[in-house]
Design an enzyme around this catalytic site. Structure first.
Site, short mmCIF file in Angstrom:
data_model
loop_
_atom_site.label_atom_id
_atom_site.label_comp_id
_atom_site.label_asym_id
_atom_site.label_seq_id
_atom_site.Cartn_x
_atom_site.Cartn_y
_atom_site.Cartn_z
N GLY A 89 0.83 -1.19 0.00
CA GLY A 89 0.00 0.00 0.00
C GLY A 89 0.87 1.25 0.00
O GLY A 89 2.10 1.18 0.10
N THR A 93 8.07 6.01 -2.28
CA THR A 93 9.01 6.26 -1.19
C THR A 93 10.42 5.93 -1.66
O THR A 93 10.62 5.35 -2.72
CB THR A 93 8.64 5.47 0.08
OG1 THR A 93 9.34 6.01 1.20
CG2 THR A 93 8.97 4.00 -0.05
N TYR A 94 11.37 6.31 -0.83
CA TYR A 94 12.79 6.09 -1.13
C TYR A 94 13.42 5.26 -0.03
O TYR A 94 13.09 5.42 1.15
CB TYR A 94 13.51 7.44 -1.23
CG TYR A 94 15.01 7.36 -1.00
CD1 TYR A 94 15.87 6.94 -2.03
CD2 TYR A 94 15.57 7.68 0.24
CE1 TYR A 94 17.24 6.85 -1.81
CE2 TYR A 94 16.94 7.59 0.45
CZ TYR A 94 17.77 7.17 -0.57
OH TYR A 94 19.12 7.08 -0.36
N GLY A 162 4.28 1.29 4.66
CA GLY A 162 3.40 0.75 3.62
C GLY A 162 3.40 -0.75 3.75
O GLY A 162 4.47 -1.37 3.81
N ALA A 175 10.18 2.35 7.10
CA ALA A 175 11.52 2.85 6.78
C ALA A 175 11.78 4.08 7.63
O ALA A 175 11.15 5.12 7.44
CB ALA A 175 11.64 3.18 5.30
N CYS A 191 5.66 9.98 -0.62
CA CYS A 191 4.33 9.44 -0.28
C CYS A 191 3.20 10.19 -0.97
O CYS A 191 2.03 10.11 -0.57
CB CYS A 191 4.11 9.44 1.23
SG CYS A 191 5.38 8.51 2.12
#
Length: 238
Positions: A89, A93-94, A162, A175, A191
């Protein structure tokens, strides 16, 4: 209910390799649950917690908007970064060095069958950990993850989340930016949330570097307390 959680720290590991490993653990647990249901067996399902750091990579959730990645493939290559569309979900992101990534692969039937509660407890794990460094972190309504200075012009995210779940088995996770290179966040709209910044623990503490091993220990201690779980270390197998 099995509340033992098998802990593995993979160190620095490629995102796709780790994703494949997650899928393997996830499917093994699902297969046991299906067998239990079909054959009225009573086999115990395992719980896993995988810790890892990834080389530079951008990942997009299944409902994410690709336009939130602000660079093209060639620009990513020049930055030494990869890109994957995933089945978790959340939006984009990184992940990168200096970030603690955690993938709990839990059978929530061993704990509680409530995804909302699961996410809130993961957030609480991070909030309690940051409080040990004198940082007041909190949730932002409607925005999964952990934030600082919510409701102010200085709101910034320090931990993204997520997850995916099937038959109450979870994968993917969180993260936490510890010593992250925040320059990589400029290559996307984190996000999918515009006009809000991202931060890292070392920046908040005014330090060049924070002890990552120490942060991991604190996270795991709070995880065990919140989930009433017992961590069991296992040698890395991937």
């Amino acid at each position: 209910m099995n509340k033992k959680v098998i802990l593995q720290d993979l160190g620095l590991k490629d995102y796709k390799e780790t994703w494949d490993y997650q899928e393997q653990l996830f499917q093994e647990t699902l297969d046991i649950k299906i067998k239990n249901r079909r054959e009225e067996a009573n086999l115990e399902t395992p719980n896993h917690f995988v810790l890892v750091e990834h080389p530079h990579v951008f990942t997009l959730g299944k409902t994410g908007d690709f336009s939130n990645l602000l660079v093209d493939e060639k620009q990513l290559e020049r930055k030494g970064a990869k890109f994957y569309k995933t089945n978790r979900g959340g939006d984009i992101t990184y992940h990168g060095p200096g970030q603690i990534v955690g993938y709990p692969i839990l059978d929530l039937d061993n704990f509680f069958t409530d995804i909302h509660k699961y996410l809130r407890l993961l957030e609480e794990m991070v909030i309690l950990t940051l409080s040990e460094y004198g940082i007041t972190a909190e949730r932002s309504e409607g925005e999964t993850g952990v934030w600082l200075d919510v409701g102010t012009p200085f709101a910034r995210k320090i931990c993204a989340m997520g997850v995916r779940a099937s038959r109450w088995v979870t994968m993917h996770g969180f993260a936490l930016n510890v010593n992250a290179d925040l320059g990589f966040f400029d290559l996307m709209i984190p996000c999918g949330i515009k006009d809000k910044a991202v931060t890292s623990l070392n920046l908040e503490l005014g330090k060049k570097e924070v002890d990552v091993a120490e942060v991991k220990q604190k996270l795991l201690r709070h995880f065990q307390g919140l989930f009433e779980a017992e961590m069991v270390k296992e040698k890395t197998s991937v």
